[in-house]
Write a protein that holds these residues in place. Structure first.
Motif, PDB file in Angstrom:
ATOM      1  N   GLY A  76      14.404   1.085  -3.737  1.00  0.00           N
ATOM      2  CA  GLY A  76      14.286   2.015  -4.626  1.00  0.00           C
ATOM      3  C   GLY A  76      13.040   2.773  -4.577  1.00  0.00           C
ATOM      4  O   GLY A  76      12.755   3.780  -5.135  1.00  0.00           O
ATOM      5  N   GLY A  77      12.197   2.235  -3.742  1.00  0.00           N
ATOM      6  CA  GLY A  77      10.612   2.784  -3.602  1.00  0.00           C
ATOM      7  C   GLY A  77      10.362   3.212  -2.367  1.00  0.00           C
ATOM      8  O   GLY A  77      11.261   3.856  -1.580  1.00  0.00           O
ATOM      9  N   ASP A  78       9.134   3.117  -1.816  1.00  0.00           N
ATOM     10  CA  ASP A  78       8.740   3.667  -0.564  1.00  0.00           C
ATOM     11  C   ASP A  78       7.937   2.849   0.101  1.00  0.00           C
ATOM     12  O   ASP A  78       7.627   1.608  -0.554  1.00  0.00           O
ATOM     13  CB  ASP A  78       7.638   4.880  -0.856  1.00  0.00           C
ATOM     14  CG  ASP A  78       8.381   6.098  -1.378  1.00  0.00           C
ATOM     15  OD1 ASP A  78       9.471   6.619  -1.045  1.00  0.00           O
ATOM     16  OD2 ASP A  78       7.752   7.061  -1.801  1.00  0.00           O
ATOM     17  N   MET A  79       7.664   2.948   1.281  1.00  0.00           N
ATOM     18  CA  MET A  79       6.811   1.782   2.207  1.00  0.00           C
ATOM     19  C   MET A  79       6.116   2.904   3.299  1.00  0.00           C
ATOM     20  O   MET A  79       6.351   4.056   3.523  1.00  0.00           O
ATOM     21  CB  MET A  79       7.920   1.120   3.101  1.00  0.00           C
ATOM     22  CG  MET A  79       9.020   1.883   3.975  1.00  0.00           C
ATOM     23  SD  MET A  79       8.454   2.529   5.501  1.00  0.00           S
ATOM     24  CE  MET A  79       7.718   0.926   6.540  1.00  0.00           C
ATOM     25  N   PHE A  80       4.978   2.184   3.676  1.00  0.00           N
ATOM     26  CA  PHE A  80       4.239   2.530   4.843  1.00  0.00           C
ATOM     27  C   PHE A  80       3.877   1.334   5.516  1.00  0.00           C
ATOM     28  O   PHE A  80       3.746   0.268   4.968  1.00  0.00           O
ATOM     29  CB  PHE A  80       2.827   3.322   4.287  1.00  0.00           C
ATOM     30  CG  PHE A  80       2.783   4.371   3.663  1.00  0.00           C
ATOM     31  CD1 PHE A  80       2.150   5.566   3.951  1.00  0.00           C
ATOM     32  CD2 PHE A  80       3.446   4.442   2.207  1.00  0.00           C
ATOM     33  CE1 PHE A  80       2.267   6.850   3.554  1.00  0.00           C
ATOM     34  CE2 PHE A  80       3.436   5.726   1.647  1.00  0.00           C
ATOM     35  CZ  PHE A  80       2.893   6.944   2.132  1.00  0.00           C
ATOM     36  N   ALA A 418       1.069  -7.356  15.544  1.00  0.00           N
ATOM     37  CA  ALA A 418       0.898  -7.633  13.981  1.00  0.00           C
ATOM     38  C   ALA A 418       1.048  -6.265  13.431  1.00  0.00           C
ATOM     39  O   ALA A 418       0.959  -5.234  13.973  1.00  0.00           O
ATOM     40  CB  ALA A 418      -0.647  -7.948  13.886  1.00  0.00           C
ATOM     41  N   ILE A 419       1.780  -6.432  12.042  1.00  0.00           N
ATOM     42  CA  ILE A 419       1.879  -5.502  11.149  1.00  0.00           C
ATOM     43  C   ILE A 419       1.480  -5.599   9.864  1.00  0.00           C
ATOM     44  O   ILE A 419       1.462  -6.488   9.189  1.00  0.00           O
ATOM     45  CB  ILE A 419       3.710  -5.366  11.428  1.00  0.00           C
ATOM     46  CG1 ILE A 419       3.832  -4.065  10.460  1.00  0.00           C
ATOM     47  CG2 ILE A 419       4.109  -6.210  10.518  1.00  0.00           C
ATOM     48  CD1 ILE A 419       5.343  -3.655  10.575  1.00  0.00           C
ATOM     49  N   SER A 420       1.044  -4.470   9.253  1.00  0.00           N
ATOM     50  CA  SER A 420       0.338  -4.065   7.965  1.00  0.00           C
ATOM     51  C   SER A 420       1.348  -3.207   7.399  1.00  0.00           C
ATOM     52  O   SER A 420       1.552  -2.336   7.567  1.00  0.00           O
ATOM     53  CB  SER A 420      -0.984  -3.444   8.081  1.00  0.00           C
ATOM     54  OG  SER A 420      -1.527  -3.434   6.878  1.00  0.00           O
ATOM     55  N   PHE A 421       1.967  -3.858   6.181  1.00  0.00           N
ATOM     56  CA  PHE A 421       3.030  -3.239   5.651  1.00  0.00           C
ATOM     57  C   PHE A 421       2.910  -3.203   4.078  1.00  0.00           C
ATOM     58  O   PHE A 421       2.711  -4.447   3.642  1.00  0.00           O
ATOM     59  CB  PHE A 421       4.499  -4.406   5.980  1.00  0.00           C
ATOM     60  CG  PHE A 421       5.532  -3.482   5.810  1.00  0.00           C
ATOM     61  CD1 PHE A 421       6.613  -3.240   7.087  1.00  0.00           C
ATOM     62  CD2 PHE A 421       6.209  -3.264   4.588  1.00  0.00           C
ATOM     63  CE1 PHE A 421       7.650  -2.487   6.824  1.00  0.00           C
ATOM     64  CE2 PHE A 421       7.742  -2.496   4.426  1.00  0.00           C
ATOM     65  CZ  PHE A 421       8.349  -2.377   5.712  1.00  0.00           C
ATOM     66  N   ILE A 422       3.514  -2.402   3.441  1.00  0.00           N
ATOM     67  CA  ILE A 422       3.279  -2.133   1.911  1.00  0.00           C
ATOM     68  C   ILE A 422       4.516  -1.316   1.518  1.00  0.00           C
ATOM     69  O   ILE A 422       5.141  -0.591   2.051  1.00  0.00           O
ATOM     70  CB  ILE A 422       1.714  -1.527   1.660  1.00  0.00           C
ATOM     71  CG1 ILE A 422       1.490  -1.657   0.326  1.00  0.00           C
ATOM     72  CG2 ILE A 422       1.877   0.066   1.898  1.00  0.00           C
ATOM     73  CD1 ILE A 422       0.192  -1.596  -0.293  1.00  0.00           C
TER      74      ILE A 422
END
Length: 603
Positions: A76-80, A418-422
């Motif tokens: 229910g939120g966001d991601m980058f 590699a991935i940097s995920f938030i």
């Protein structure tokens, strides 16, 4: 008869980090998942072991974290995310943030909030008007489609998290604390509160927040994940889930419509050009010794970290501050320079960070130009603090113009990707509003809009707000190879954490784990519901040397030492570094923040 879970965690278990535990750097040649929840990390490891790559694993972890740490993140939120493709050496950015509804005009929201004329006002964090269209669901699908291995389906990727929700899982310590702290908000936000609480016949309404070590099931969230897995983005942004989302928002007086979710379905996540700043190592033997920090452009606040790093770079080059080394780490002069550079950068970000698609003319390149940062660096004094609320500068006056609270985690794989995920709800469970039968809460990211008609970040229909969540990625100046993926979660603490953990490694020789373990500082409250995020107060984490605290006060800083559970203010970070052995074998080396419940786990 087995002992009850209460024998393991005597409730309430709120004393935080009384005995700091030692952690070593975790090494692997096959990939690593670093995150705040062990069970969520296992979701990612399962995907890596099944043949998926770092991007596939990241979406599995994101779903696992939504299940095991819903007090921080969710669909229910966001991601980058920032993704490093080892085969091309390319850094890519994906902006998975949602927008305000088409009827969320400044006039409508001010009227709904009953804000008197002549008063700017603000959108409360708990208000239904803080709900923006969730971008995470589309972001997860788009991450797999754009960066994934192509070997696994969404059904396979989401399966580990679905199993957690259906079969149940034991709740971790920190998560239980925040779940309990927000139980009241969950109960009051919507009539569907029971979906996010544990069944207990002795509790009011037969439900309560789970305690650490107790089992909880979230079958409705698992059902939502199954719909996304089998029907794709359409299954989330239309049909049952979309209808229940719009219904609960409108029942509470909000303005979202099905057309707003359809718009996001058609628009999708935005592939944006990442922005970066080169930081030569002043202790290096050549100009190519050093790193390049990559961040998302606005509407994200990653530009704050780049600006602060650029100001420090200029101050070192001019000799205004020394080229700090290992013995300087977390001394008063070192932190004074870091704090002041960040304070100046926030002065600009508070005005200029907004949705560039809705407010054309956001001066991103000018703000990180060497000439502009040199001007801003003139505000720094090595002998005294500037405790006033800094005003933004004028990047258009620069010659450069003429030349032109969240979960963070990191994943890597055996191919060198590699991935940097938030991913974030923003404040805890967000608004705590739950669409019926869906098992997730809606974010409160819209609270970051300004209600000042003259502000670039003013609320407008189909506009994205100032966003605090930022993934970080670092490459080596010498050959543009990957240095690390990293991040530190926690509202307005995030760019501050980026600067502190990166400088700790580059200037002071700290390992990834040491960089995360070191006490940190935070300017302002960190989150709007905790106070003024632009306040002059420098919050210093318990464990910082006393001479440093005294030194900062002598320089004129208003210092407050933060203890106990309050130390969550300083965020929870993850770092995965990439190096090569003398025989040419690639090695992943990771650290995970001891402020969280997780660790770094090798594939």
């Amino acid at each position: 008869m087995p002992l009850p879970t209460s024998s393991i965690y005597q409730p309430p278990s709120a004393e935080f980090m009384k005995w700091p535990s030692r952690r070593s750097v975790v090494h692997s040649t096959k990939g690593i998942v670093a995150c705040t929840q062990p069970l969520a990390a296992k979701c990612g490891i399962d995907i890596l072991n099944a043949g998926g790559n770092a991007a596939d694993a990241a979406v599995a972890v994101a779903a696992g974290l939504n299940m095991t740490e819903p007090c921080s993140t969710g669909i229910g939120g966001d991601m980058f995310c920032l993704y490093y493709d080892a085969s091309t050496g390319k850094v890519s950015a994906l902006n998975g943030s949602g927008r305000a509804g088409g009827k969320c005009t400044l006039e409508n929201i001010r009227k709904s909030l009953k804000i008197p004329e002549g008063t700017v006002g603000k959108i409360p964090m708990s208000s239904v008007h803080a709900v923006t269209v969730p971008g995470a669901a589309a972001g997860w699908v788009d991450t797999v489609e754009r960066f994934g291995s192509g070997k696994l389906t969404m059904e396979q990727i989401l399966a580990p998290a679905i199993e957690l929700g259906e079969k149940g899982f034991p709740v971790s310590e920190t998560t239980a604390y925040f779940w309990g702290r927000q139980e009241k908000g969950i109960r009051e936000a919507s009539p569907n509160f029971a979906e996010m609480l544990k069944t207990d016949s002795s509790a009011p309404d037969g439900v309560r927040a789970p305690k650490a070590g107790e089992i909880i099931k979230i079958p409705n969230l698992a059902k939502t994940f199954r719909t996304l897995a089998t029907e794709g983005k359409k299954g989330f942004y239309s049909g049952r889930i979309a209808e229940e989302l719009v219904k609960v928002v409108n029942d509470l007086g909000g303005h979202l419509e099905l057309a707003d979710l359809q718009h996001h379905l058609e628009t999708g996540s935005e592939s944006v050009e990442p922005i970066s700043l080169k930081f030569p190592n002043p202790h290096g033997t050549s100009e190519t010794d050093g790193v390049e920090l990559w961040e998302h452009p606005p509407n994200g606040q990653g530009i704050v970290a780049l600006m602060a790093l650029g100001i420090l770079k200029h101050l070192i080059k001019q000799g205004t501050i020394p080229a700090f080394g290992p013995s300087d780490h977390n001394t008063a002069p070192y932190l004074h320079a870091v704090v002041e550079a960040l304070r100046i950068s926030f002065g600009d970000a508070s005005w200029f960070v907004t949705d560039p698609n809705a407010a054309p003319g956001v001066p991103t390149s000018q703000l990180i130009s060497a000439s502009y940062l040199a001007e801003r660096a003139k505000l720094f004094s090595p002998s005294s603090a500037n405790t006033s609320v800094l005003q933004p500068g004028d990047p258009y006056a620069s010659p450069a113009l003429t030349s032109s609270d969240t979960v963070y985690f990191a994943c890597s794989d055996s191919q060198g990707n590699a991935i940097s995920f938030i991913n974030s709800n923003y404040g805890g469970f967000g608004t705590c509003i739950i669409p019926a039968g869906c098992g997730f809460t809606l974010q409160n990211r819209g609270a970051n809009f300004s209600l000042d008609a003259k502000h670039p970040n003013v609320l407008a229909p189909r506009k994205r707000p100032y966003h605090t969540i930022i993934p970080g990625l670092v490459t080596n100046l010498q050959d543009s190879s990957l240095h690390s993926v990293f991040g530190v979660m926690g509202g307005f603490m995030q760019p501050q954490g980026h600067v502190q953990t990166l400088l700790g490694q580059v200037l002071c020789g700290l390992s990834p784990q040491q960089a995360l373990d070191a006490p940190r500082v935070c300017i302002g409250a960190g989150m709007p519901d905790e106070g003024n995020v632009y306040d002059a107060t420098v919050h210093v984490e318990e464990g910082m040397p006393e001479e440093t605290v005294d030194g900062l006060r002598k320089l004129g800083h208003k210092v407050e030492v933060v203890k106990g559970m309050g130390r969550i203010l300083f965020g929870r970070g993850q770092i995965i570094r990439w190096t090569k052995d003398v025989d040419g074998t690639g090695v992943w080396s990771a650290g995970s923040d001891m402020r969280g419940d997780g660790a770094a786990y090798p594939a």
